[in-house]
Write an enzyme that holds these catalytic residues in place. Structure first.
Site, PDB file in Angstrom:
ATOM      1  CD  GLU A   1      86.156  17.402-116.536  1.00 11.35           C
ATOM      2  OE1 GLU A   1      85.459  16.441-116.891  1.00 11.35           O
ATOM      3  OE2 GLU A   1      86.675  18.113-117.063  1.00 11.35           O
TER       4      GLU A   1
ATOM      5  CB  THR B   1      74.985  18.075-117.105  1.00  5.68           C
ATOM      6  OG1 THR B   1      74.579  16.803-116.011  1.00  5.68           O
ATOM      7  CG2 THR B   1      73.960  19.045-117.272  1.00  5.68           C
TER       8      THR B   1
ATOM      9  CG  LEU C   1      73.409  19.965-112.476  1.00 11.06           C
ATOM     10  CD1 LEU C   1      73.429  21.059-113.678  1.00 11.06           C
ATOM     11  CD2 LEU C   1      74.735  20.343-111.736  1.00 11.06           C
TER      12      LEU C   1
ATOM     13  CE1 TYR D   1      71.838  10.116-114.813  1.00 13.65           C
ATOM     14  CE2 TYR D   1      71.868  12.298-115.781  1.00 13.65           C
ATOM     15  CZ  TYR D   1      71.390  11.120-115.929  1.00 13.65           C
ATOM     16  OH  TYR D   1      70.927  10.649-116.793  1.00 13.65           O
TER      17      TYR D   1
ATOM     18  CB  CYS E   1      84.551  16.190-142.046  1.00 11.47           C
ATOM     19  SG  CYS E   1      83.962  14.791-141.206  1.00 11.47           S
TER      20      CYS E   1
ATOM     21  CB  CYS F   1      87.675  18.229-138.453  1.00 10.35           C
ATOM     22  SG  CYS F   1      88.480  17.237-137.560  1.00 10.35           S
TER      23      CYS F   1
HETATM   24 FE1  SF4 Z   1      85.328  14.336-139.304  1.00 10.37          FE
HETATM   25 FE2  SF4 Z   1      87.317  15.402-137.804  1.00 10.37          FE
HETATM   26 FE3  SF4 Z   1      85.416  13.633-136.736  1.00 10.37          FE
HETATM   27 FE4  SF4 Z   1      87.209  12.767-138.498  1.00 10.37          FE
HETATM   28  S1  SF4 Z   1      87.639  13.516-136.580  1.00 10.37           S
HETATM   29  S2  SF4 Z   1      85.038  12.245-138.483  1.00 10.37           S
HETATM   30  S3  SF4 Z   1      87.340  14.265-139.822  1.00 10.37           S
HETATM   31  S4  SF4 Z   1      84.955  15.804-137.360  1.00 10.37           S
END
Ligand code: SF4
Length: 375
Positions: free
Chosen positions: A55, A61, A98, A100, A217, A220
């Site tokens: 983390e 990075t 790396l 920072y 999207c 997604c």
């Molecule tokens: Fe697109 Fe999913 Fe991001 Fe909404 S959450 S903008 S559907 S990629």
């Protein structure tokens, strides 16, 4: 007109985000993460030490850069105790490149705190974790949720973007009010179980699908729940960042020779590369000619206490640091006289430069020095 659409979207999104919406989000995101999570070295374990190192390295990075650094770091310092007892120079040498570097120094200090105050065991309680050097609310949330399944939210660059889009938050995400809204959403969306996976899934989605430009999207898992997608507002949510106004800066560094060795100086607290070694380096006004020669001599004397005879130009490096575009002019010089000034210095044979943790440009200059000797 667009403002009206956004307002309606936000209002709609809020009323839509009932418990069913959230359940759907959690279920889809977790299923997607299980099927699509990248195989990364720190994901093979829930060891809080590994989660913590990854983390910290991942802050500012990219994953692809971090992977080899993480593997080398864990091989060299396999436990918190081995990190705590290491010399800071060894930690910085492994971190070299790396960026920072404050992160590495704080990691080292935090390991020492864990050994002294927690008997070498990474603490479980949020207050103790947040009290460690270099660990803020985000890092604490990531470690506690991933390593211990604590119900702690996270908020970082990727999740800020995903959350902004999932709640159709249109304002500047850096404001205090935005941070409050987004932290609250991050907390509100958390599942009761699999919190670590959920947090990682949000980050993974932001990194791999819900990207800043042209988010994918169509791939997604939560597209049907996303008001930003529904209104086609992906390019305006989150609000674009203000443009950085870059400034030009001129600096010089001098490779000073004495009896076959070159002079290194350790950068002090408050300097750009605090803790790292570098060739004497300072700001200059001139970029060439007699004025630059004078500035080089004066700068070296001011920084090291030594008088030098400036020799030939070695190289010029252009690089960026925050908002500065720096032109770094490097010269060679011979040590003439004078007494060492305040600070930490080392006369080093060129072959030994590998052992020292150098600033990023210091390493480039070291390579030029090595190259000039092999001709
Ligand atoms: Fe697109 Fe999913 Fe991001 Fe909404 S959450 S903008 S559907 S990629």
């Amino acid at each position: 007109m667009q403002a009206e659409i956004v307002w309606k979207t936000a209002r709609m999104a809020k009323s839509d985000r009932n418990s069913k919406w959230k359940q759907n989000l959690r279920r889809r995101l977790l299923a997607w993460f299980r099927a699509n999570a990248r195989d990364l070295p720190w994901r093979s374990t829930r060891d809080p030490y590994h989660v913590w190192i990854s983390e910290i390295m991942l802050q500012q990075t990219q994953v692809v850069t971090v992977v080899p650094y993480f593997q080398r770091f864990i091989a060299e310092f396999p436990t918190i105790r081995s990190l705590a007892t290491a010399h800071e120079d060894a930690v910085l040498r492994l971190w070299e490149g790396l960026g920072y570097y404050r992160r590495a120094r704080q990691l080292h200090k935090a390991a020492q705190v864990i050994v002294h105050e927690h008997n070498g065991v990474f603490p479980h309680d949020p207050e103790s974790v947040k009290a460690l050097p270099g660990i803020g609310r985000y890092t604490a949330g990531a470690i506690l949720s991933i390593a211990f399944e604590a119900r702690e939210p996270i908020l970082e660059a990727n999740t800020i973007r995903v959350l902004s889009r999932l709640i159709a938050y249109r304002d500047d995400t850096t404001s205090t009010e935005a941070q409050r809204v987004l932290w609250r959403a991050a907390e509100d969306f958390l599942p009761r179980k699999n919190v670590g996976d959920f947090n990682q899934a949000m980050m993974e989605l932001g990194s791999e699908v819900c990207t800043p430009r042209e988010p994918r999207c169509e791939a997604c898992p939560v597209a049907m729940l996303c008001p930003t997608r529904a209104e086609g507002l992906q390019e305006v949510i989150p609000a674009p960042k203000k443009k950085t106004n870059y400034e030009d800066a001129f600096e010089a560094c001098v490779v000073i020779w004495r009896n076959g060795k070159v002079l290194l100086r350790r950068c002090e607290e408050g300097e750009r590369w605090a803790g790292l070694w570098d060739f004497p380096r300072f700001e200059v006004d001139a970029t060439r000619g007699a004025k630059l020669q004078r500035e080089l001599g004066d700068g070296v004397r001011r920084l090291t206490g030594y008088d030098v005879g400036i020799g030939e130009h070695l190289t010029t490096i252009k690089h960026g640091v925050t908002r500065f575009r720096i032109m770094l002019t490097c010269y060679q010089a011979d040590h003439l006289s004078g007494r060492k000034g305040r600070g930490e210095f080392a006369w080093v044979r060129p072959k030994q430069l590998d052992v020292y943790a150098l600033s990023v440009t210091g390493r480039q200059v070291a390579k030029v020095v090595a190259g000039s000797l092999s001709k």
